[in-house]
Design an enzyme around this catalytic site. Structure first.
Site, short mmCIF file in Angstrom:
data_model
loop_
_atom_site.label_atom_id
_atom_site.label_comp_id
_atom_site.label_asym_id
_atom_site.label_seq_id
_atom_site.Cartn_x
_atom_site.Cartn_y
_atom_site.Cartn_z
N PHE A 150 -10.11 -11.47 -2.42
CA PHE A 150 -9.06 -12.42 -2.78
C PHE A 150 -9.31 -12.89 -4.21
CE2 PHE A 150 -7.18 -16.56 -3.37
CZ PHE A 150 -5.89 -16.35 -2.90
N ASP A 235 -16.03 -12.42 -9.78
CA ASP A 235 -15.20 -13.58 -9.49
C ASP A 235 -16.04 -14.54 -8.65
OD1 ASP A 235 -13.46 -15.46 -8.50
OD2 ASP A 235 -11.88 -14.04 -7.97
N LYS A 264 -12.52 -23.70 -8.92
CA LYS A 264 -12.76 -24.60 -7.77
C LYS A 264 -13.71 -25.77 -8.08
CE LYS A 264 -10.88 -21.93 -4.04
NZ LYS A 264 -10.59 -20.51 -4.20
#
Ligand SMILES: *Cc1c(COP(=O)(O)O)cnc(C)c1O
Length: 412
Positions: A150, A235, A264
């Site tokens: 993702f 990532d 995040k």
């Protein structure tokens, strides 16, 4: 505020009314739980009826330092008092320079570009890959991504997201992407050809079901990239910022990427992300190649800068590792207690998952935990519960979670 001020509206009624009003106006791309959150402190969040919830989701791995941290609050208030929240990137500002210095030093990367989200950080990373090879005369290089990955919902980030159901309705996406099997080095090798330009992977798959990359796999992809002049993009939007017990998950094995994406927990709730690069990759894009109106504005950077200070001074990754061991023990106990429900337990630090047997309705468990036990959990994939609490939780919170989750599972 109108619902909280309304003295007639109390308890669950406030949640219900916000749900009702929200459903009328929000573009419906989410199925939300019937709870409206209002305020928070430490690792607890309170709903519109003032009911207290233990948070084991951290706003999807965002609020690493929990809620109401004094140092972050002071940093935010100071920047507000200065009156300058935004300047555009046509000028310099001190919080951005400071945040950039800290983030490059702590990650060992050379250069950073601040974005507003994780998805945008991935977009930037992909553009570096294309630009890096374009500079060497190779146009439109191919990118190898991983199944089950993702990376975000924009057209570019979606192109490297290895989930057909996310991708299909929006095709054609960015071309030249091939998918290998995560943790299967030979599947990566099989896809490398003279047009390949980069490999992108999560050092630890989060959304895809809580799967850490093996040391062998990371070392192997690094070697492939070195041999073929490919850029290795990690990532770490979800697994970075201390979650695995290391500031960045790759630091555990010392397998360094050429390009790194972060977001995040970097802003602890204010929207900021970043892509970082080193060596030649850090020089690939030229003035005019990329930009962002808000990216790296003084307000969000003042917060990110304070977040990085707290991470360093309080050794947040070390704390995550220590409490992660307690969480591990607690989830092992749950797994042993409910063998008819739980089939696997994975993860490390404060990113762990419990996989449930096919047919067990994980969505029901999450919903019951929320509504009956005031325990916030989130799922990953269809059959896994993901435990990504604020990194500042203590043993007592782990035990509280265990008690609440046990109570839910006993009734399943
Ligand atoms: C959440 C996430 C993204 C997307 O970040 P947004 O801030 O939602 O745009 C990208 N990659 C990974 C690994 C993520 O977990």
């Amino acid at each position: 505020m109108k619902y909280m001020d309304d003295t007639i509206v109390k308890g669950n009624l406030a949640n219900e009314r916000l749900k009702g009003e929200g459903e009328k106006v929000f573009y419906k791309t989410y199925n939300r739980f019937p709870v409206a959150f209002d305020h928070a402190k430490g690792v607890y969040i309170y709903d519109a009826g003032d009911k207290k919830y233990l948070d084991f989701g951290a706003g999807i791995s965002v609020c690493g330092l929990g809620y109401g941290n004094e140092l972050l609050n002071t940093a935010m208030k100071n920047q507000i008092d200065k009156g300058l929240l935004h300047t555009s990137n046509l000028f310099y500002n001190e919080p951005a320079v400071e945040a950039a210095e800290k983030l490059t030093a702590m990650s060992g990367m050379d250069k950073v570009f601040f974005t507003n989200s994780g998805t945008e950080a991935v977009e930037g990373a992909l553009k570096i890959a294309r630009r890096y090879h374009y500079n060497k005369g190779k146009k439109g290089c191919e990118i190898i991504a991983m199944q089950g990955s993702f990376h975000g919902r924009s057209m570019g980030a979606l192109s490297v997201t290895g989930k057909d159901h996310y991708r299909e309705p929006f095709e054609p996406l960015v071309g030249g992407v091939k998918f290998a099997v995560y943790n299967d080095l030979s599947s990566v090798e099989a896809l490398v050809n003279e047009n390949t330009g980069a490999i992108i992977l999560e050092t630890f798959q989060g959304e895809g079901g809580i799967y850490p990359a093996t040391e062998e796999f990371l070392k192997g992809v690094r070697k492939i990239c070195d041999e073929h002049d490919l850029l290795l993009i990690f990532d770490e939007i979800q697994c970075g910022m201390g979650r695995t017990g290391y500031l960045f998950a790759w630091q555990e094995y010392d397998v360094k990427p050429d390009v790194l994406t972060v977001a995040k927990a970097l802003g602890n709730g204010v929207p900021i992300g970043a892509f970082l690069a080193r060596g030649e990759a850090a020089e690939a894009m030229k003035p005019g190649d990329h930009g962002s109106t808000y990216g790296g504005n003084p307000f969000v950077c003042a917060v990110a800068s304070a977040v990085l200070d707290v991470f360093k001074e309080a050794d947040i990754p070390g704390h995550a590792k220590a409490v992660g061991d307690i969480l591990w023990k607690s989830l092992e106990e749950i797994k042993e207690k409910f063998p008819e429900l739980v089939v696997d337990h994975r993860g490390k630090g404060l990113i762990q998952g419990l996989e449930f047997k096919e047919g067990v309705k994980v969505g029901d468990i999450v919903k019951k935990a929320l509504l009956e036990q005031q325990l916030i959990l989130i799922s990953a994939e269809h059959n896994t519960i993901r435990f990504v609490p604020p990194l500042v939780i203590e043993k007592e919170h782990v035990l509280e979670m265990q008690e609440k989750l046990t109570a839910v599972l006993e009734k399943m």
